[in-house]
Enzyme design. Structure first.
Site, mmCIF file in Angstrom:
data_model
loop_
_atom_site.group_PDB
_atom_site.id
_atom_site.type_symbol
_atom_site.label_atom_id
_atom_site.label_comp_id
_atom_site.label_asym_id
_atom_site.label_seq_id
_atom_site.Cartn_x
_atom_site.Cartn_y
_atom_site.Cartn_z
ATOM 1 N N MET A 1 -12.761 43.420 -87.361
ATOM 2 C CA MET A 1 -11.595 43.818 -86.654
ATOM 3 C C MET A 1 -11.771 45.119 -85.893
ATOM 4 S SD MET A 1 -10.711 46.495 -88.492
ATOM 5 C CE MET A 1 -11.915 46.572 -89.673
ATOM 6 N N PRO A 2 -12.967 45.397 -85.470
ATOM 7 C CA PRO A 2 -13.035 46.585 -84.617
ATOM 8 C C PRO A 2 -12.184 46.409 -83.369
ATOM 9 C CG PRO A 2 -15.240 45.827 -85.207
ATOM 10 C CD PRO A 2 -14.275 44.774 -85.644
ATOM 11 N N LEU A 3 -11.480 47.475 -83.007
ATOM 12 C CA LEU A 3 -10.763 47.529 -81.735
ATOM 13 C C LEU A 3 -11.690 48.279 -80.785
ATOM 14 C CD1 LEU A 3 -8.314 47.315 -79.844
ATOM 15 C CD2 LEU A 3 -7.433 49.409 -80.919
ATOM 16 N N ARG A 72 -12.791 51.616 -82.825
ATOM 17 C CA ARG A 72 -12.002 52.009 -83.987
ATOM 18 C C ARG A 72 -12.185 50.904 -85.023
ATOM 19 N NH1 ARG A 72 -6.828 54.706 -82.615
ATOM 20 N NH2 ARG A 72 -8.412 56.252 -82.246
#
Length: 129
Positions: A1-3, A72
């Site tokens: 789930m890296p943004l 992030r």
């Protein structure tokens, strides 16, 4: 789930941007072991004079093809980060003709409680993820 956020100088085609996103996602999947649909990417294009990305005194020049990638994510090991950086520059070089000196990455970590993927829930804390 890296943004993942991308800052680039305007002028790339839609196809070039798609390949940039795809190549980066492939590197994330390989290095961090995230699921294929764990993909959150945003591109912002800037006029040339709106991006000043120097070399921190390392002695090289960047071109107009510079890509600043801000990630992030929950904590990743140093080993996984190093692997990601290497895979990323290889993929961007082969698929996008971006030179390694034109790739800058910053990773900011946070915890499970800092993520909500919708519905007003913190899915990592509720056990849904």
């Amino acid at each position: 789930m890296p943004l993942i956020r991308f800052d680039v100088i305007e002028g790339r085609t839609d196809e070039e941007l798609k390949v940039l996103l795809d190549a980066t996602h492939d590197a994330v999947v390989r290095a961090f072991g995230v699921p294929e649909r764990d993909r959150f990417q945003i591109i912002t294009q800037h006029k040339k004079n709106e991006m000043i990305i120097q070399d921190t005194g390392l002695g090289f020049e960047r071109s107009d093809q510079v890509v600043v990638i801000s990630i992030r994510s929950t904590q990743r090991s140093d080993k996984a980060k190093k692997e990601f950086y290497q895979i990323l520059v290889k993929e961007l070089g082969e698929r996008c003709d971006i030179e390694p000196h034109d790739v800058m990455v910053s990773i900011v970590t946070n915890g499970a409680g800092e993520w909500s993927f919708g519905f007003g829930k913190a899915q990592f804390l509720t056990g849904e993820l």
